[in-house]
Scaffold this active site. Structure first.
Site, PDB file in Angstrom:
ATOM      1  N   THR A 171      69.023   6.400 -29.281  1.00  0.00           N
ATOM      2  CA  THR A 171      69.865   5.603 -30.172  1.00  0.00           C
ATOM      3  C   THR A 171      69.680   5.975 -31.640  1.00  0.00           C
ATOM      4  O   THR A 171      70.277   5.351 -32.516  1.00  0.00           O
ATOM      5  CB  THR A 171      69.573   4.096 -30.004  1.00  0.00           C
ATOM      6  OG1 THR A 171      68.168   3.871 -30.168  1.00  0.00           O
ATOM      7  CG2 THR A 171      70.002   3.609 -28.630  1.00  0.00           C
ATOM      8  N   SER A 224      69.760   8.801 -34.962  1.00  0.00           N
ATOM      9  CA  SER A 224      70.863   9.599 -35.519  1.00  0.00           C
ATOM     10  C   SER A 224      71.143  10.830 -34.663  1.00  0.00           C
ATOM     11  O   SER A 224      72.298  11.117 -34.328  1.00  0.00           O
ATOM     12  CB  SER A 224      70.521  10.029 -36.950  1.00  0.00           C
ATOM     13  OG  SER A 224      70.335   8.918 -37.783  1.00  0.00           O
ATOM     14  N   ASP A 234      59.788   2.717 -24.005  1.00  0.00           N
ATOM     15  CA  ASP A 234      59.025   3.331 -25.086  1.00  0.00           C
ATOM     16  C   ASP A 234      58.305   4.551 -24.531  1.00  0.00           C
ATOM     17  O   ASP A 234      57.798   4.513 -23.398  1.00  0.00           O
ATOM     18  CB  ASP A 234      58.003   2.309 -25.626  1.00  0.00           C
ATOM     19  CG  ASP A 234      57.443   2.688 -26.976  1.00  0.00           C
ATOM     20  OD1 ASP A 234      57.111   3.872 -27.180  1.00  0.00           O
ATOM     21  OD2 ASP A 234      57.317   1.810 -27.839  1.00  0.00           O
ATOM     22  N   LYS A 236      57.749  19.622 -41.467  1.00  0.00           N
ATOM     23  CA  LYS A 236      56.465  19.051 -41.912  1.00  0.00           C
ATOM     24  C   LYS A 236      55.320  19.373 -40.956  1.00  0.00           C
ATOM     25  O   LYS A 236      54.151  19.137 -41.276  1.00  0.00           O
ATOM     26  CB  LYS A 236      56.605  17.546 -42.104  1.00  0.00           C
ATOM     27  CG  LYS A 236      57.560  17.194 -43.240  1.00  0.00           C
ATOM     28  CD  LYS A 236      57.824  15.704 -43.325  1.00  0.00           C
ATOM     29  CE  LYS A 236      58.755  15.400 -44.500  1.00  0.00           C
ATOM     30  NZ  LYS A 236      60.078  16.034 -44.368  1.00  0.00           N
TER      31      LYS A 236
END
Length: 352
Positions: free
Chosen positions: A28, A30, A80, A146
């Site tokens: 859900t 972007s 999760d 990163k």
């Protein structure tokens, strides 16, 4: 003039998806929404497409855009990645997993370090093990610039996650499963990025700048989807794919949004870099050029560099090569940024 990444991908069907069942963790977010939109556009009758996320409100909102009454293969799973048992259940009958779930806000990760570790590292290992315990054949995990020479906890967790997915190729046995990673820069207009922040303050006379030297890589959401789909088709398992994308100067983004603004230099945030890296000098020893992408090959024996280059047409990068947003060959001009920002704003209006 810079050309968009893998543009032809959007105009042809991805053969690997035909008659397949796909699951997207963080579905859900972007990226997940853009990926689902692309798959349903090309395969509205797809066998199965599972949106796996922990946010029931976002799932409800997403179902208004992509209703199951129209797309019979859609499934919305609340779960999760920290929950290994739920992952195993969700992965039953799945062929392809796209792992996009992560905690990615740098300041939040610095303040809540172990929460970030539980999702980004332990969650990644849960995904790996659930894939190995099921019939999944292809896994593409999303990473970040990163993760190269990380200077903050978020980057460090994503580097660890990358290592887990690549090393999983060692323990897949005869399952025929491929684990690979895609690593790309800042997604234009994503939550927490500089562009929407500047847009929210575009009428101010002064815009805050962390450092006037700061540069970032730039990729659109659709280009990120293109890259993942390319990896699904082309990865052999063990690669970290890095796209060739332009950079921008943060000051140019500010000028593109408000040409008359003045800058207030506020200093960089903890864990932030002046320039972002995607391939370090150390990585270059195992990096090959595949045209629109670089591929960082594992330092172990998962893939033999010589035979890999022969099969794919890849070429080793020069000794001492690095890929850094400050030393990039192409920077987006203010005019190019204005065009991209205008397109982003228009797309945002179209999607509510």
């Amino acid at each position: 003039m810079w050309r968009p990444l893998v543009a032809p991908q959007r105009t042809r069907k991805i053969k690997m998806l035909k008659d397949k069942s796909i699951l997207v963790t963080g579905g859900t977010g972007s990226f997940g929404r853009a990926f689902v939109a692309r798959v349903l556009e090309q395969y509205p009758d797809i066998k199965r497409l599972v949106i796996y996320s922990r946010d029931e409100l976002k799932q409800f909102e997403m179902e208004q855009q992509f209703p199951r009454s129209r797309y019979r293969g859609l499934r919305y799973f609340i779960g999760d990645v920290r929950d290994a048992a739920r992952l195993r259940r969700a992965f039953e009958g799945i062929d392809i997993v796209i792992h996009a779930a992560a905690l990615k806000q740098v300041p939040a990760a610095e303040y809540n370090p172990f929460e970030c570790i539980k999702t980004n590292v332990m969650g990644a290992q849960n995904v790996v093990e659930a894939c190995l315990d099921s019939d999944v054949k292809c896994v593409v995990a999303l990473s970040t610039d990163k993760a190269a020479a990380p200077s903050n906890l978020y980057g460090a967790t994503k580097l660890c996650s990358d290592k887990l997915f690549i090393a999983a190729n060692h323990i897949q046995g005869d399952r025929g499963i491929r684990f690979s990673v895609v690593r790309y820069g800042n997604v234009m207009g994503s939550r927490g990025s500089v562009m929407p922040f500047f847009l929210s303050r575009r009428h101010d006379k002064t815009l805050p700048i962390t450092d006037p030297r700061m540069t970032r890589f730039n990729i659109s959401l659709q280009e990120g989807v293109d890259m993942v789909l390319w990896a699904v088709e082309n990865a052999e398992g063990g690669e970290i794919f890095v796209p060739k994308i332009p950079s921008y100067r943060v000051t140019d983004v500010a000028r593109a949004i408000n040409p008359d603004c003045e800058f207030e230099v506020i200093g960089i945030r903890p864990g932030e870099k002046i320039h972002e890296e995607m391939i370090t000098v150390s990585d270059s020893l195992n990096t090959v050029d595949r045209g629109q992408f670089y591929a960082i090959l594992p330092s172990s024996d998962i893939l033999d560099p010589a035979s890999y280059c022969e099969r794919t047409g890849a070429v080793p990068v020069p000794e001492g090569f690095s890929y850094n947003s400050g030393d990039n060959d192409h920077f987006l001009s203010v005019v190019e940024l204005q065009a991209l920002i205008a397109r982003h704003v228009e797309n945002a209006k179209d999607h509510g």
